[in-house]
Design a protein around this motif. Structure first.
Motif, short mmCIF file in Angstrom:
data_model
loop_
_atom_site.label_atom_id
_atom_site.label_comp_id
_atom_site.label_asym_id
_atom_site.label_seq_id
_atom_site.Cartn_x
_atom_site.Cartn_y
_atom_site.Cartn_z
N SER A 135 0.62 -0.90 -0.13
CA SER A 135 -0.29 -0.27 0.22
C SER A 135 1.47 1.36 0.06
CB SER A 135 -0.98 -0.35 0.84
OG SER A 135 -0.40 -0.34 2.32
N GLU A 136 1.96 1.49 0.16
CA GLU A 136 3.30 2.22 0.35
C GLU A 136 3.70 2.16 -0.87
OE1 GLU A 136 2.53 2.88 4.99
OE2 GLU A 136 4.63 1.97 4.37
N LYS A 137 3.86 1.11 -1.64
CA LYS A 137 4.70 1.38 -2.92
C LYS A 137 5.40 2.40 -3.45
CE LYS A 137 1.60 -0.74 -6.45
NZ LYS A 137 0.46 -0.25 -5.70
N GLU A 138 4.75 3.68 -3.49
CA GLU A 138 5.21 4.29 -3.85
C GLU A 138 6.48 5.44 -3.27
OE1 GLU A 138 3.75 4.60 -6.87
OE2 GLU A 138 1.37 3.83 -6.12
N THR A 139 6.88 4.73 -2.60
CA THR A 139 7.56 5.21 -1.12
C THR A 139 8.88 5.12 -1.69
OG1 THR A 139 6.15 4.81 0.49
CG2 THR A 139 8.87 5.04 0.72
N TYR A 140 8.66 3.45 -3.42
CA TYR A 140 10.36 3.20 -3.08
C TYR A 140 9.97 2.75 -5.90
CZ TYR A 140 9.29 1.39 1.26
OH TYR A 140 9.24 0.93 2.70
N PRO A 141 10.41 4.07 -5.51
CA PRO A 141 10.46 4.62 -6.89
C PRO A 141 11.72 3.64 -7.52
CG PRO A 141 11.18 6.60 -5.91
CD PRO A 141 11.30 5.56 -4.64
N ASN A 142 13.05 3.38 -6.87
CA ASN A 142 13.73 2.21 -7.96
C ASN A 142 13.41 1.26 -7.59
OD1 ASN A 142 15.13 5.01 -8.62
ND2 ASN A 142 14.60 5.72 -6.57
N ILE A 143 12.27 0.90 -6.58
CA ILE A 143 11.59 -0.67 -6.78
C ILE A 143 10.63 -1.15 -7.80
CG2 ILE A 143 11.80 -2.50 -5.08
CD1 ILE A 143 13.02 -1.41 -3.13
N VAL A 144 11.40 -2.40 -8.41
CA VAL A 144 10.78 -3.05 -9.08
C VAL A 144 9.82 -4.23 -8.18
CG1 VAL A 144 9.31 -4.45 -11.26
CG2 VAL A 144 11.17 -2.98 -11.36
N PHE A 145 8.55 -4.33 -7.97
CA PHE A 145 8.27 -5.48 -7.16
C PHE A 145 7.35 -6.62 -8.25
CE2 PHE A 145 7.19 -1.84 -3.71
CZ PHE A 145 8.17 -2.31 -2.70
N LYS A 146 8.44 -7.51 -8.30
CA LYS A 146 8.00 -8.29 -8.85
C LYS A 146 7.13 -9.79 -9.09
CE LYS A 146 9.99 -8.92 -11.85
NZ LYS A 146 9.65 -8.91 -14.19
N GLY A 147 7.21 -9.26 -6.84
CA GLY A 147 6.71 -11.20 -7.00
C GLY A 147 6.78 -11.33 -5.18
N LEU A 148 6.25 -12.87 -5.21
CA LEU A 148 6.70 -12.76 -3.93
C LEU A 148 7.65 -14.40 -3.39
CD1 LEU A 148 3.08 -12.86 -2.59
CD2 LEU A 148 4.98 -10.87 -2.18
N MET A 149 8.14 -14.86 -2.17
CA MET A 149 9.03 -15.37 -2.37
C MET A 149 8.91 -16.38 -0.96
SD MET A 149 11.99 -16.01 -0.43
CE MET A 149 14.00 -17.58 -0.92
N GLY A 150 8.85 -17.40 -1.05
CA GLY A 150 8.83 -18.40 -0.04
C GLY A 150 9.94 -19.43 0.59
N MET A 151 9.37 -20.22 1.12
CA MET A 151 10.00 -21.58 2.31
C MET A 151 9.72 -22.15 3.32
SD MET A 151 14.35 -20.08 2.30
CE MET A 151 14.53 -21.97 2.35
N ALA A 152 9.21 -23.16 2.14
CA ALA A 152 8.58 -24.74 3.05
C ALA A 152 9.16 -24.88 4.15
CB ALA A 152 7.71 -25.74 2.49
N SER A 153 8.44 -25.13 5.50
CA SER A 153 9.01 -25.82 6.33
C SER A 153 9.91 -27.54 6.12
CB SER A 153 7.67 -26.91 7.25
OG SER A 153 7.27 -25.79 8.12
N PHE A 154 11.11 -27.22 6.33
CA PHE A 154 11.81 -28.37 5.90
C PHE A 154 11.06 -29.91 7.10
CE2 PHE A 154 15.64 -31.20 6.72
CZ PHE A 154 15.80 -31.51 5.21
#
Ligand SMILES: *Cc1c(COP(=O)(O)O)cnc(C)c1O
Length: 217
Positions: A135-154
């Motif tokens: 919701s505050e993405k305009e605060t970061y004009p030099n970042i391209v938000f490409k998506g999400l990353m996650g690691m499942a439980s081992f």
């Protein structure tokens, strides 16, 4: 064990919408060259110093992904060249990446890391923290938000791993509805990438299945 055979077998088994990041951490340059010589150009590292020295040593057409936990004081070393940062998990880190991107006259593509595992040791944002950042993405004009990353439980509990990936996919779909730059969901490693793809992964990070087991001694 032959690295280029491992890579080709893996690539042939992947659906065309899934991108493979070859995770080369701890591996010597000749192992990376074996992968490079098959035509693959996407590599992932989890330590800044190792990432920088391999970037310096190898061909400049490689796309380098930072997949590990990134400390703010080290962003400056990778900002000139990094192709995608997977593990962004705080506003303070985002601010630093934004600042270093501006210094280098570029926009840096990032994935926000979400905490999906049961273990408390894994890094990542909660869904409310994710919502706040987007919701505050305009605060970061030099970042391209490409998506999400996650690691499942081992864990050997495949049902649990699948549920964690499904949770992340649902979160991704909700966020992507308002984020026109979103096109990447990074989930899945050597032990669980098939489950991740079944749950909607578009990018897998695979090390030992290509390069063999790592030796940390
Ligand atoms: C090491 C690592 C991988 C690859 O792990 P393998 O089990 O060897 O495939 C993937 N993602 C992250 C964040 C890693 O640190």
């Amino acid at each position: 064990m032959n690295i280029s055979d491992n890579l080709n077998t893996l690539l042939q088994s992947l659906p065309s919408h899934v991108t493979l990041v070859a995770v080369s951490k701890t591996k010597p340059l000749e192992d990376l060259k074996a992968v490079y010589n098959t035509g693959h150009r996407i590599f992932g590292e989890n330590k800044v110093q190792e990432l920088v020295s391999k970037w310096e040593a190898l061909s400049k057409d490689i796309q380098w992904h930072m997949i590990g936990h990134l400390q703010r004081n080290k962003v400056k070393y990778i900002a000139p060249f990094v192709h995608l940062i997977h593990g962004v998990d705080s506003e303070r880190l985002l601010k630093e990446i934004d600042k270093q991107a501006a210094k280098n006259n570029r926009k840096i593509p990032c994935l926000l890391q979400i905490h999906i595992a049961q273990e408390s040791t894994k890094f990542g944002l909660s869904d409310s923290e994710l919502e706040k950042i987007l919701s505050e993405k305009e605060t970061y004009p030099n970042i391209v938000f490409k998506g999400l990353m996650g690691m499942a439980s081992f864990t050997s509990n495949l049902q649990q791993v699948s549920e964690e990936f499904a949770f992340l996919k649902a979160l991704y779909d909700r966020a992507a509805a308002n984020m026109e730059t979103f096109d990447t969901l990074s989930m899945g490693m050597s032990g669980d990438y098939e489950l991740a793809i079944a749950q909607g992964s578009t990018m897998i990070r695979v090390g030992s299945k290509i390069f063999g087991e790592r030796n940390y001694s």
